[in-house]
Design an enzyme around this catalytic site. Structure first.
Site, PDB file in Angstrom:
ATOM      1  N   LYS A 179       0.848  -1.199   0.000  1.00  0.00           N
ATOM      2  CA  LYS A 179       0.000   0.000   0.000  1.00  0.00           C
ATOM      3  C   LYS A 179       0.881   1.246   0.000  1.00  0.00           C
ATOM      4  O   LYS A 179       1.578   1.532   0.968  1.00  0.00           O
ATOM      5  CB  LYS A 179      -0.902   0.048   1.236  1.00  0.00           C
ATOM      6  CG  LYS A 179      -1.950   1.155   1.093  1.00  0.00           C
ATOM      7  CD  LYS A 179      -2.456   1.703   2.392  1.00  0.00           C
ATOM      8  CE  LYS A 179      -1.714   2.900   2.905  1.00  0.00           C
ATOM      9  NZ  LYS A 179      -1.754   4.108   2.050  1.00  0.00           N
ATOM     10  N   GLU A 253      10.421   2.320  10.155  1.00  0.00           N
ATOM     11  CA  GLU A 253      11.415   3.377   9.905  1.00  0.00           C
ATOM     12  C   GLU A 253      10.677   4.699   9.969  1.00  0.00           C
ATOM     13  O   GLU A 253       9.834   4.985   9.111  1.00  0.00           O
ATOM     14  CB  GLU A 253      12.099   3.160   8.550  1.00  0.00           C
ATOM     15  CG  GLU A 253      12.956   1.907   8.509  1.00  0.00           C
ATOM     16  CD  GLU A 253      14.004   1.832   9.609  1.00  0.00           C
ATOM     17  OE1 GLU A 253      14.385   2.888  10.164  1.00  0.00           O
ATOM     18  OE2 GLU A 253      14.419   0.711   9.953  1.00  0.00           O
ATOM     19  N   CYS A 287      13.756  12.166   5.611  1.00  0.00           N
ATOM     20  CA  CYS A 287      13.715  11.777   7.032  1.00  0.00           C
ATOM     21  C   CYS A 287      15.053  12.041   7.698  1.00  0.00           C
ATOM     22  O   CYS A 287      15.117  12.266   8.899  1.00  0.00           O
ATOM     23  CB  CYS A 287      13.317  10.322   7.167  1.00  0.00           C
ATOM     24  SG  CYS A 287      14.363   9.228   6.216  1.00  0.00           S
ATOM     25  N   GLU A 388       9.649  17.070  14.844  1.00  0.00           N
ATOM     26  CA  GLU A 388       9.931  16.925  13.414  1.00  0.00           C
ATOM     27  C   GLU A 388       9.033  17.874  12.619  1.00  0.00           C
ATOM     28  O   GLU A 388       7.824  17.917  12.842  1.00  0.00           O
ATOM     29  CB  GLU A 388       9.675  15.484  12.953  1.00  0.00           C
ATOM     30  CG  GLU A 388      10.065  15.309  11.482  1.00  0.00           C
ATOM     31  CD  GLU A 388       9.805  13.907  10.938  1.00  0.00           C
ATOM     32  OE1 GLU A 388       8.694  13.383  11.114  1.00  0.00           O
ATOM     33  OE2 GLU A 388      10.728  13.356  10.327  1.00  0.00           O
TER      34      GLU A 388
HETATM   35  P1  NAD Z   1       2.608   8.868   7.216  1.00  0.00           P
HETATM   36  O1  NAD Z   1       2.977   8.165   8.472  1.00  0.00           O
HETATM   37  O2  NAD Z   1       1.504   9.838   7.273  1.00  0.00           O
HETATM   38  O3  NAD Z   1       2.180   7.779   6.109  1.00  0.00           O
HETATM   39  C1  NAD Z   1       3.056   6.768   5.649  1.00  0.00           C
HETATM   40  C2  NAD Z   1       2.234   5.624   5.077  1.00  0.00           C
HETATM   41  O4  NAD Z   1       1.517   4.967   6.122  1.00  0.00           O
HETATM   42  C3  NAD Z   1       1.161   6.047   4.079  1.00  0.00           C
HETATM   43  O5  NAD Z   1       1.038   5.038   3.085  1.00  0.00           O
HETATM   44  C4  NAD Z   1      -0.088   6.120   4.943  1.00  0.00           C
HETATM   45  O6  NAD Z   1      -1.275   5.961   4.195  1.00  0.00           O
HETATM   46  C5  NAD Z   1       0.135   4.950   5.884  1.00  0.00           C
HETATM   47  N1  NAD Z   1      -0.460   5.065   7.204  1.00  0.00           N
HETATM   48  C6  NAD Z   1      -0.593   6.198   7.957  1.00  0.00           C
HETATM   49  N2  NAD Z   1      -1.169   5.887   9.139  1.00  0.00           N
HETATM   50  C7  NAD Z   1      -1.365   4.544   9.156  1.00  0.00           C
HETATM   51  C8  NAD Z   1      -1.932   3.631  10.107  1.00  0.00           C
HETATM   52  N3  NAD Z   1      -2.368   4.054  11.293  1.00  0.00           N
HETATM   53  N4  NAD Z   1      -2.006   2.316   9.779  1.00  0.00           N
HETATM   54  C9  NAD Z   1      -1.542   1.882   8.589  1.00  0.00           C
HETATM   55  N5  NAD Z   1      -1.023   2.704   7.647  1.00  0.00           N
HETATM   56  C10 NAD Z   1      -0.923   4.016   7.926  1.00  0.00           C
HETATM   57  O7  NAD Z   1       3.947   9.519   6.655  1.00  0.00           O
HETATM   58  P2  NAD Z   1       4.153  10.450   5.360  1.00  0.00           P
HETATM   59  O8  NAD Z   1       3.577  11.792   5.621  1.00  0.00           O
HETATM   60  O9  NAD Z   1       3.728   9.700   4.150  1.00  0.00           O
HETATM   61  O10 NAD Z   1       5.756  10.555   5.323  1.00  0.00           O
HETATM   62  C11 NAD Z   1       6.495  11.451   6.093  1.00  0.00           C
HETATM   63  C12 NAD Z   1       7.049  10.766   7.333  1.00  0.00           C
HETATM   64  O11 NAD Z   1       7.827   9.637   6.943  1.00  0.00           O
HETATM   65  C13 NAD Z   1       8.003  11.640   8.127  1.00  0.00           C
HETATM   66  O12 NAD Z   1       7.725  11.499   9.500  1.00  0.00           O
HETATM   67  C14 NAD Z   1       9.383  11.073   7.804  1.00  0.00           C
HETATM   68  O13 NAD Z   1      10.354  11.283   8.787  1.00  0.00           O
HETATM   69  C15 NAD Z   1       9.064   9.621   7.636  1.00  0.00           C
HETATM   70  N6  NAD Z   1      10.082   8.946   6.827  1.00  0.00           N
HETATM   71  C16 NAD Z   1      10.960   8.107   7.473  1.00  0.00           C
HETATM   72  C17 NAD Z   1      11.964   7.474   6.744  1.00  0.00           C
HETATM   73  C18 NAD Z   1      12.925   6.532   7.420  1.00  0.00           C
HETATM   74  O14 NAD Z   1      13.540   5.716   6.736  1.00  0.00           O
HETATM   75  N7  NAD Z   1      13.094   6.597   8.730  1.00  0.00           N
HETATM   76  C19 NAD Z   1      12.070   7.688   5.368  1.00  0.00           C
HETATM   77  C20 NAD Z   1      11.160   8.548   4.755  1.00  0.00           C
HETATM   78  C21 NAD Z   1      10.162   9.165   5.499  1.00  0.00           C
END
Ligand code: NAD
Length: 487
Positions: A179, A253, A287, A388
């Site tokens: 997804k 992550e 990130c 963040e």
């Molecule tokens: P997000 O957490 O809003 O969403 C990420 C994914 O998870 C999306 O596909 C979303 O639909 C899904 N999702 C969200 N809540 C969920 C839940 N409760 N259950 C199941 N699925 C769920 O993040 P975003 O806005 O897409 O990305 C930005 C974030 O990602 C930032 O916090 C960034 O630091 C982090 N990030 C981390 C890394 C790493 O490797 N540590 C890399 C890239 C981004």
């Protein structure tokens, strides 16, 4: 309006491109111009997820028994498809996510390389043999695939993050339900399409788009799901981790608040370049992006001058334009969040010494553009120093000593990446020990990681269970069985 006819894209379940049973769709939108609708995607529900998981369950026995060389050949073929279409795919990525088209092309090629890397590494990933006292017994470990793996990914690296999860999952014999973020479903679909064109058997990879609130829970809680690999915010990661069953592995992550320390002997030109590249490239949406600069007091003024100079030179604009360094934020929510934190910075007494205003004139009117922002006099306990932001905002914090720098650097709940700028080898070495971060760098940006080296965070940046990337990136997707063979 730019787009007159918007193409509709389907889910991929059991080897078929199919509509959601909900019969509803949502749009993916160009963040540089929200009149431009990139595509309509399936607003899936739990019935779609159920079908995708069932397909992955049915495909598992055969795929897990498929020769590793055949699984590798499919990954290599998919890599070739990505490489052959790199220019067109980069354009789609830029249109959907906003990063510069050169960065997008690098991401496409990196994703292809990741598939090739795991095609090789995965074929020789195996157990160990253990010496023992019985001459008629061999003791060894076998590595087995887990079963069905849910892959849930964010929008900021919408192709390379899925590639670094899906490739190790597949090569080790697991089947996948994927997804992607609803902000970047098209480029994610292209990866699945490449695997399908490469001949992956039906049910081995399944693709479901839609809201986390509709499909997220079942992807995590379904009893057949043996592992969830997730990249995204810490809030979502904590939610997923807490919902997963005892027998479901999770790899999370998550967010970061990455510091770069500028020591008294630092090359200030280098330090400012590293902060500009680490804090503002990809519009601060990495990130591992630099969000805090912890600078020794005597270096603060000359460092900030250089930082402002270099930031001023960054061209803001559409990722298709030559020379653009700051593209749009990925969506409206992101833009509002960044502007909210800029207000928090001012309220908490920091000095906004550069940028920080929304860019709305002319061609920018329909996009999510914000000037890169530099704050000085930031108090270590203020919100912009601790939370963040995930945008182009850099907080400069002054300290008196190296010890103070470490105390401030570690006083956050995250621990993803950190860097120090110094020519003092003793301090550099000490920093690698003192800092609480999964990736530590010296005289390099906080951003960027090799595909063949482990990647992951400490504290709330990760579940700290299994690392991604490199050879250890395969561990998460396999379980060990210990065999005592007497003869
Ligand atoms: P997000 O957490 O809003 O969403 C990420 C994914 O998870 C999306 O596909 C979303 O639909 C899904 N999702 C969200 N809540 C969920 C839940 N409760 N259950 C199941 N699925 C769920 O993040 P975003 O806005 O897409 O990305 C930005 C974030 O990602 C930032 O916090 C960034 O630091 C982090 N990030 C981390 C890394 C790493 O490797 N540590 C890399 C890239 C981004």
């Amino acid at each position: 309006m730019i787009t007159t006819k918007v193409e509709t894209f389907n889910n991929y379940i059991n080897g078929e491109w199919q509509e959601s049973v909900s019969k509803k769709t949502f749009f993916s939108v160009n963040p540089a111009n929200n009149d431009d609708l990139v595509g309509a995607f399936q607003a899936s529900n739990e019935q779609d997820v159920q079908s995708a998981i069932e397909a992955a369950v049915s495909a598992f026995p055969s795929w897990s028994q498929t020769a590793p060389s055949k699984r590798a050949a499919i990954l290599n073929q998919a890599a070739s498809i990505l490489e052959q279409n790199a220019v067109a795919l980069a354009e789609e990525l830029t249109r959907e996510e906003g990063k510069h088209v050169d960065d997008a092309k690098n991401e496409v090629l990196r994703s292809a390389q990741t598939l090739r890397y795991y095609a090789v590494e995965g074929q020789s990933f195996t157990g160990e043999t253990f010496p023992n006292d019985d001459p008629n017994m061999k003791v060894s470990t076998e590595r087995e695939p887990l079963g069905v793996v849910s892959v849930i990914t964010p929008w900021n690296f919408p192709l390379s993050i899925p590639a670094r999860k899906i490739a190790p999952a597949l090569i080790t014999g697991n089947t996948v339900v994927f997804k992607p973020s609803s902000d970047t479903p098209l480029i994610a679909l292209r990866l699945v399409e490449a695997l399908a064109q490469a001949g992956i058997p039906k049910g081995v990879i399944n693709f479901v788009t839609g809201k986390a609130s509709e499909v997220g829970d079942l992807l995590v809680t379904h009893p057949a799901v043996r592992a969830v690999t997730f990249t995204g915010s810490t809030t979502a990661g904590e939610d997923i981790h807490s919902k997963a069953a005892f027998t479901t592995r999770t790899q999370m992550e998550l967010g970061g608040k990455n510091p770069l320390v500028v020591m008294e002997d630092a090359d200030l030109d280098l330090a400012a370049t590293l902060v500009v590249n680490g804090g503002f490239s990809l519009t601060g949406q990495a990130c591992t992006g630099t969000s805090r600069v912890i600078v020794l007091k005597e270096m603060k003024e000359p460092f900030v001058q250089k930082l402002i100079e270099k930031t001023r030179a960054l061209k803001i604009g559409n990722g298709f334009e030559k020379g653009v360094k700051i593209g749009p934020l990925a969506n409206e929510k992101q833009m509002k969040n960044v502007l909210k934190y800029i207000e928090y910075g001012k309220e908490d007494g920091a000095l906004l010494v550069y940028g920080g205003k929304p860019v709305t004139a002319g061609e920018f009117q329909k996009g999510y553009f914000v000037e890169p922002a530099i704050f000085t006099n930031v108090l270590p306990h203020s919100r912009i120093a601790k939370e963040e932001i995930f945008g182009p905002v850099v907080a400069v914090i002054e300290v008196d000593t190296y010890e103070d720098a470490i105390a401030v650097a570690n006083d956050v709940e995250y621990g993803l990446s950190a860097s120090i700028v110094t020519n003092n080898l003793k301090i550099a070495n000490q920093f690698t020990k003192d800092i609480q971060a999964g990736t530590v760098k010296v005289n390099r940006t906080t951003t960027g990681n090799l595909m063949n080296a482990p990647f992951g965070g400490l504290k709330k940046s990760s579940t700290s269970t299994f690392r991604e990337s490199g050879r250890v990136g395969l561990e998460f997707f396999t379980q060990l069985k210990t065999v005592y063979m007497g003869y």
